[in-house]
Design a protein around this motif. Structure first.
Motif, PDB file in Angstrom:
ATOM      1  N   ALA A   1       0.833  -1.201   0.000  1.00 44.40           N
ATOM      2  CA  ALA A   1       0.000   0.000   0.000  1.00 44.40           C
ATOM      3  C   ALA A   1       0.868   1.252   0.000  1.00 44.40           C
ATOM      4  O   ALA A   1       0.394   2.333  -0.371  1.00 44.40           O
ATOM      5  CB  ALA A   1      -0.923   0.006   1.221  1.00 44.40           C
TER       6      ALA A   1
ATOM      7  N   HIS B   1       2.876   2.111  -2.085  1.00 38.13           N
ATOM      8  CA  HIS B   1       2.922   2.674  -3.432  1.00 38.13           C
ATOM      9  C   HIS B   1       2.036   3.916  -3.552  1.00 38.13           C
ATOM     10  O   HIS B   1       2.361   4.847  -4.291  1.00 38.13           O
ATOM     11  CB  HIS B   1       2.447   1.646  -4.463  1.00 38.13           C
ATOM     12  CG  HIS B   1       3.447   0.569  -4.758  1.00 38.13           C
ATOM     13  ND1 HIS B   1       3.540  -0.582  -4.009  1.00 38.13           N
ATOM     14  CD2 HIS B   1       4.396   0.464  -5.723  1.00 38.13           C
ATOM     15  CE1 HIS B   1       4.499  -1.350  -4.506  1.00 38.13           C
ATOM     16  NE2 HIS B   1       5.036  -0.737  -5.533  1.00 38.13           N
TER      17      HIS B   1
ATOM     18  N   PHE C   1      -0.890  -2.631  -7.489  1.00 35.67           N
ATOM     19  CA  PHE C   1      -0.581  -1.409  -6.748  1.00 35.67           C
ATOM     20  C   PHE C   1       0.179  -0.382  -7.585  1.00 35.67           C
ATOM     21  O   PHE C   1       0.468   0.711  -7.096  1.00 35.67           O
ATOM     22  CB  PHE C   1       0.174  -1.734  -5.456  1.00 35.67           C
ATOM     23  CG  PHE C   1      -0.732  -2.190  -4.341  1.00 35.67           C
ATOM     24  CD1 PHE C   1      -1.483  -1.289  -3.614  1.00 35.67           C
ATOM     25  CD2 PHE C   1      -0.854  -3.538  -4.036  1.00 35.67           C
ATOM     26  CE1 PHE C   1      -2.330  -1.700  -2.595  1.00 35.67           C
ATOM     27  CE2 PHE C   1      -1.696  -3.974  -3.017  1.00 35.67           C
ATOM     28  CZ  PHE C   1      -2.438  -3.046  -2.294  1.00 35.67           C
TER      29      PHE C   1
ATOM     30  N   VAL D   1      -7.834  -3.858  -3.356  1.00 32.79           N
ATOM     31  CA  VAL D   1      -7.480  -3.096  -4.550  1.00 32.79           C
ATOM     32  C   VAL D   1      -8.131  -3.631  -5.822  1.00 32.79           C
ATOM     33  O   VAL D   1      -8.548  -2.849  -6.677  1.00 32.79           O
ATOM     34  CB  VAL D   1      -5.937  -3.012  -4.707  1.00 32.79           C
ATOM     35  CG1 VAL D   1      -5.322  -4.348  -5.097  1.00 32.79           C
ATOM     36  CG2 VAL D   1      -5.558  -1.921  -5.697  1.00 32.79           C
TER      37      VAL D   1
ATOM     38  N   TYR E   1      -5.944   8.295  -4.626  1.00 26.37           N
ATOM     39  CA  TYR E   1      -6.019   7.223  -3.628  1.00 26.37           C
ATOM     40  C   TYR E   1      -6.642   7.679  -2.318  1.00 26.37           C
ATOM     41  O   TYR E   1      -7.326   6.904  -1.654  1.00 26.37           O
ATOM     42  CB  TYR E   1      -4.629   6.612  -3.425  1.00 26.37           C
ATOM     43  CG  TYR E   1      -4.132   5.978  -4.702  1.00 26.37           C
ATOM     44  CD1 TYR E   1      -4.788   4.890  -5.260  1.00 26.37           C
ATOM     45  CD2 TYR E   1      -3.050   6.517  -5.395  1.00 26.37           C
ATOM     46  CE1 TYR E   1      -4.372   4.328  -6.450  1.00 26.37           C
ATOM     47  CE2 TYR E   1      -2.623   5.958  -6.589  1.00 26.37           C
ATOM     48  CZ  TYR E   1      -3.293   4.871  -7.107  1.00 26.37           C
ATOM     49  OH  TYR E   1      -2.883   4.331  -8.305  1.00 26.37           O
TER      50      TYR E   1
END
Length: 275
Positions: free
Chosen positions: A105, A107, A132, A162, A230
């Motif tokens: 995560a 990323h 990701f 995701v 995000y």
């Protein structure tokens, strides 16, 4: 850090990271994860890097074939999961938002976009890496699989979070509950890929895309927009709009705003400050 399982190359503001264990089909290990996070942390701090491309050593005929089988055997012998990393591992992307402060995560906390150039098999942790990334391109016929079902594992490293957000619940359930193999053509139809590109053209296509992004979009805009995308997955529309207005008010005062306007008016390439 000495890099033994990864290669890097920087050109035209694009850093290419190559997973380089071709004798093991670029399979993932704790050493590779340690090196990968180190390289990402360095790239995130380096103003010379504006876009990151991730691919696999072509000699391995895979993007990343998943966790190395030796590591899987080790888990069974120890009777527990061992990531093969230490507490000193780099923490790229951490500290931006608590929701991003976890394995892979992270990323989402990076300031630079990551593009996956999937040049072969993409399984297990390989599928996690691709998921990701911010953008994904693949060669025809590449095989994808979550793989966890065959090992009595759960969906790995946030794939259950995701994948539904990329391909929708129906396709995500298909991928995760069956652990079946599917090809890049099917992945493209699901919406997992941005495009399927011929093998001989994949890296040229991705590098050209990355260079265009690095040249035509200011570093500040890349950073802010990626984090908006995000962060907005966790909040409602009103908060997204309010935050966008706050960012606009901040960023219009940056020299790159004035430079962008001047470059567009003069029909020339912008000279971004890099901050």
């Amino acid at each position: 850090m000495e890099l033994k399982t990864i290669r890097t190359a920087l050109a035209d503001s694009v850093l290419t990271i190559t997973l380089a264990r071709p004798h093991r089909r670029n399979a993932w290990t704790g050493r590779m994860h340690t090196e990968y996070r180190h390289v990402l942390a360095e790239a995130d701090r380096d103003p010379a890097v504006r876009v990151i491309v991730l691919t696999g050593d072509p000699a391995g005929q895979a993007f990343c074939a998943g966790a190395d089988l030796a590591a899987l055997d080790g888990h069974a012998e120890k009777g527990r999961y061992d990531p093969g990393t230490t507490a000193e591992i780099a923490r790229p992307g951490f500290g931006v938002q608590p929701e991003f402060d976890a394995t892979f995560a992270y990323h989402f906390g990076l300031a630079k976009p990551v593009i996956a150039a999937i040049n072969g098999a993409c399984a297990g942790v390989g599928l996690v890496l691709a998921a990701f990334a911010d953008l994904r391109f693949a060669v025809p016929g590449a095989k994808f699989t979550a793989a966890h079902g065959r090992y009595n594992f759960p969906a790995e490293f946030g794939l259950s979070w995701v994948l539904p957000r990329i391909v929708g619940l129906t396709h995500a359930n298909d991928i995760l509950l069956s652990s079946r193999v599917f090809t890049s053509e099917e992945a493209d139809r699901m919406g997992f890929l941005n495009a399927v590109v011929a093998p001989e053209s994949l890296m040229d296509h991705v590098q050209a895309y990355a260079r265009t992004m690095a040249e035509s979009v200011s570093p500040g805009s890349l950073r802010a927009t990626k984090r908006q995308v995000y962060a907005d997955l966790h909040r409602d529309a009103a908060h997204a709009v309010t935050d966008a207005e706050r960012l606009m008010d901040e960023m219009i005062r940056h020299p790159d705003y004035r430079e962008g306007v001047k470059a567009w008016t003069a029909k020339r390439k912008a000279d971004w400050s890099g901050t």
